[in-house]
Design an enzyme around this catalytic site. Structure first.
Site, PDB file in Angstrom:
ATOM      1  N   SER A  40      11.348 -44.877 -33.705  1.00  0.00           N
ATOM      2  CA  SER A  40      11.145 -43.510 -34.180  1.00  0.00           C
ATOM      3  C   SER A  40      11.615 -42.568 -33.086  1.00  0.00           C
ATOM      4  O   SER A  40      11.739 -42.961 -31.921  1.00  0.00           O
ATOM      5  CB  SER A  40       9.645 -43.275 -34.443  1.00  0.00           C
ATOM      6  OG  SER A  40       9.354 -41.907 -34.635  1.00  0.00           O
ATOM      7  N   TYR A 100       0.539 -44.110 -32.522  1.00  0.00           N
ATOM      8  CA  TYR A 100       1.900 -44.224 -33.067  1.00  0.00           C
ATOM      9  C   TYR A 100       2.941 -44.075 -31.963  1.00  0.00           C
ATOM     10  O   TYR A 100       3.886 -44.863 -31.867  1.00  0.00           O
ATOM     11  CB  TYR A 100       2.103 -43.151 -34.141  1.00  0.00           C
ATOM     12  CG  TYR A 100       3.394 -43.275 -34.910  1.00  0.00           C
ATOM     13  CD1 TYR A 100       3.497 -44.149 -35.986  1.00  0.00           C
ATOM     14  CD2 TYR A 100       4.508 -42.510 -34.576  1.00  0.00           C
ATOM     15  CE1 TYR A 100       4.671 -44.264 -36.712  1.00  0.00           C
ATOM     16  CE2 TYR A 100       5.683 -42.616 -35.288  1.00  0.00           C
ATOM     17  CZ  TYR A 100       5.761 -43.489 -36.360  1.00  0.00           C
ATOM     18  OH  TYR A 100       6.928 -43.600 -37.069  1.00  0.00           O
TER      19      TYR A 100
END
Length: 257
Positions: free
Chosen positions: A139, A152
């Site tokens: 990401s 995350y």
């Protein structure tokens, strides 16, 4: 470029980014194993639909990516794994001091540890053939950070680091490993958030996308699942034989800021 004769295993792939990657790898000729934690008739029907569209073999294999043994069993059940795409992931947003421990553990397990387990199971298959591709879907948050996303961001930074180690351990063996770092991607999950954001900010659809949802993405455009799939196909091509241990950002300029 064709991937005919190759088998690709894609975790977390019955929707969103994973499904887009499955379609593009199948379009390139690879046989595909898609995966999620459910085991519904529609999951198996989805595999049959991908197969019918692209003329390849596609199977759905249920596996819980929060369990290491299940991750390794997925690779064993696939029977072959020339291309491994570690895509499974979940999200939870909270301040660190309020972040539920079970949410932290689940995100680390599914977003990071699952990639370790599937890679460990797949590498012997790749070494035996002298060819393999590991593509980890990280990401933009694998390269930068945002508040309230501690688990995350930690997991995705870990995925980038794992990709580098995998690349070093397989260098010269015909195997590459890279991390793809998307920004905001237009998936069904994101699409479903747009009406609520429109209501919350009293904006029309295009304005809320441009000014709210894509505030950190300079292009002010979502990446698409097809573009992510195309990036993965490129990394499996001969043109990418010497691309290993690095990140490829598909983020509209986010990490250039």
């Amino acid at each position: 470029m064709t991937l005919a004769g190759k088998t690709a295993v894609i975790t977390g792939s019955n929707s969103g980014i994973g499904l887009g990657i499955a379609h593009e790898l199948a379009r390139a000729g690879a046989d595909v194993v898609i995966n999620s934690f459910t085991n519904r008739d529609e999951d198996h029907a989805l595999a049959a639909d991908i197969a019918a569209q692209h003329g390849v073999t596609v199977r759905y294999v249920q596996a819980d990516m929060s369990a290491g043994d299940a991750c390794r069993k997925l690779i064993a059940q696939a029977g072959a794994c020339d291309i491994l795409v570690n895509n499974a992931g979940i999200q939870h947003v909270a301040a660190i001091e309020e972040f539920a421990v079970d949410k932290w553990n689940a995100i680390i397990a599914i977003n990071l540890s699952s990639a370790f387990h599937t890679t460990a199971a797949a590498l012997p298959m790749m070494r035996a053939k002298g060819w393999g591709r590991v593509v980890n879907i990280a990401s933009a948050h694998g390269l930068t950070a945002s508040p309230y996303k501690s688990a995350y961001v930690a997991a995705k930074h870990g995925v980038v680091g794992l990709s580098k180690v995998t690349a070093l351990e397989t260098a010269g063996a015909g195997i590459t490993c890279n991390a793809v770092c998307p920004g905001y991607v237009l998936t069904p999950l994101v699409e479903a958030q747009i009406p609520d954001q429109m209501k919350k900010h009293s904006m029309d659809r295009e304005t809320v996308i441009r000014e709210v949802m894509l505030d950190r993405q300079p292009s002010r455009q979502f990446a698409t699942t097809t573009q992510l799939g195309g990036t993965v196909v490129f990394l499996c091509s001969p043109s990418a034989d010497q691309i290993t241990g690095t990140t490829i950002s598909v983020d509209g300029g986010w990490t250039a800021l």
